[in-house]
Structure formats: C-alpha cells, structure tokens
Design an enzyme around this catalytic site. Structure first.
Site, PDB file in Angstrom:
ATOM      1  N   ASP A 125       7.173 -10.878  -1.074  1.00  0.00           N
ATOM      2  CA  ASP A 125       6.222  -9.816  -1.392  1.00  0.00           C
ATOM      3  C   ASP A 125       6.516  -8.623  -0.487  1.00  0.00           C
ATOM      4  O   ASP A 125       7.526  -8.597   0.221  1.00  0.00           O
ATOM      5  CB  ASP A 125       4.774 -10.319  -1.236  1.00  0.00           C
ATOM      6  N   LYS A 185       7.609 -13.888  -8.217  1.00  0.00           N
ATOM      7  CA  LYS A 185       6.883 -14.078  -6.956  1.00  0.00           C
ATOM      8  C   LYS A 185       5.705 -15.041  -7.157  1.00  0.00           C
ATOM      9  O   LYS A 185       5.520 -15.981  -6.390  1.00  0.00           O
ATOM     10  CB  LYS A 185       6.391 -12.732  -6.427  1.00  0.00           C
TER      11      LYS A 185
END
Ligand code: SF4
Length: 212
Positions: free
Chosen positions: A136, A118
């Site tokens: 996320d 991420k």
C-alpha cells in the site's frame, strides 16, 4: 548484517505485535473492511463498520440490502457511493458463485468487484494464512526510503522485490510492520528521522531536514 536483516531486526524491535487494524470478526467482514479502506484510513473504516456489519453482516444480507442504505451507513468515508455499489455486488457474487464464502484463491478474489491485488493479498494472508505481501502507500514509501525498492518502481515491482529479499514465512508480519513503520514513524510529510534507528541506513534524500 545485511540491509534487509537490519530492517527486519529493527521492525521486530519497534513493532513486535503489528497486525491488521481493521476491526473484523470473520473473513467476510475482513474482505468488506479492506475494500472500504481503499484511499481512506483504517480508523475511519472502523467508525462505520460496526453498524454496517450489524445490519448487513453476511453476504446474503448485504446482497439484499438497499444500496442507498449502505451508502448512508458509510457516507463518512471516501468514495462511499462507489464502495457501496461494489460491496453489494461483491456480496451478490459470493452468494451466487461461492456458496456465500470468501474464496481462498487469488484469481477468484481479484474477480470480485472492488477487489484488486492489494486487497486480495491482505485477505489471503490474514484470513487464510497464505503468504502474500500487500503493497500500500505506506509500504511503497518506506520501501523506497529504506532502499528495499526504488522510488520509481511500480507497486508490483515493489512487491516482487520485497518477496525476493524477505523470507516467505515473514511476509505476513513484515507487511503489517512496514505499515506501522510508515503510519507511526516514517510518516509521509513528517518522518521522525531524529529518533530513527534506521537513520544511517536510510536513503531518503531529505532525512537530514528532519534531524534536530
Ligand atoms: Fe524514515 Fe527518516 Fe527513518 Fe529514513 S531516517 S527511515 S525517512 S524516519
């Protein structure tokens, strides 16, 4: 209009200027801010980052810093001890392996302490303009509610589904728009379903509970 077209059109209307909300002035600060933002809010990172960057705003300075001093500067955010250790080690890697520059490729980024997929995606797309779609907690939740992915999908499966449905040139912006949609509108515990332009399309089974 297809589901994804309607979602993209609505996101453009709701959040035309969505962008990264972590304060930073260069690639190094962005990378550090994203590492610090794991499991905490951007707002709380923005409270500690000005002093941190004032004291240790380069990889060399962060590398030389006393980890206890880093801890004291970021102690108001979650997991601060681990994060202090990671950003010091990360700075050391940048100094010793990458000429004190943030690398622009995924493998190098993901090899850095505290940097997962991420974080790498956020840095690739925001620092280097390389198309990537970071998933996320907000992106995962709203993707499921909007029927773009399944509730049971892994983060990686969600990322791949979104990349398949959304044109590449839109990835960077949509990433921020989905975060804004989740952060300010389709909140985890109190989604604003009563004023949601995507209500009819939404697959969230409890949405009627939030409709006045
Ligand atoms: Fe989110 Fe509610 Fe809109 Fe569905 S209807 S997308 S749950 S705000």
């Amino acid at each position: 209009m297809t589901r994804i077209e309607e979602v993209l059109r609505t996101l453009d209307e709701m959040f035309p200027n969505a962008n990264v909300e972590l304060n930073h002035t260069n690639h190094f600060e962005l990378l550090i801010a994203v590492v610090l933002s794991a499991q905490t809010t951007d707002v709380s990172v923005n409270k500690v980052s000005p002093e941190l960057f004032k004291r240790f705003g380069t990889p060399e300075k962060m590398d030389q810093a006393d980890v206890k001093e880093i801890e004291s500067l970021i102690q108001s955010i979650g997991l601060y001890r681990n994060k202090a250790k990671n950003i010091k080690m990360l700075a050391h890697e940048l100094v010793t392996k990458y000429h004190s520059e943030v690398p622009s490729n995924r493998d190098a980024l993901e090899s850095l302490p505290g940097v997962g997929r991420k974080t790498a995606n956020v840095v690739l797309s925001n620092a280097f303009g390389i198309p990537a779609l970071a998933v996320d907690t907000h992106v995962a939740r709203v993707s499921a509610r909007l029927g773009l992915a399944s509730k049971t999908d892994s983060v990686l499966e969600i990322e791949h589904k979104l990349m398949k449905k959304i044109p590449k040139e839109r990835w960077q912006k949509v990433h921020h728009q989905l975060i804004f949609f989740g952060r300010y509108h389709c909140l985890a515990r109190s989604p604003k379903c009563d004023q949601c332009p995507l209500y009819d399309l939404c697959k969230y089974e409890d949405k009627s509970n939030y409709k006045k």
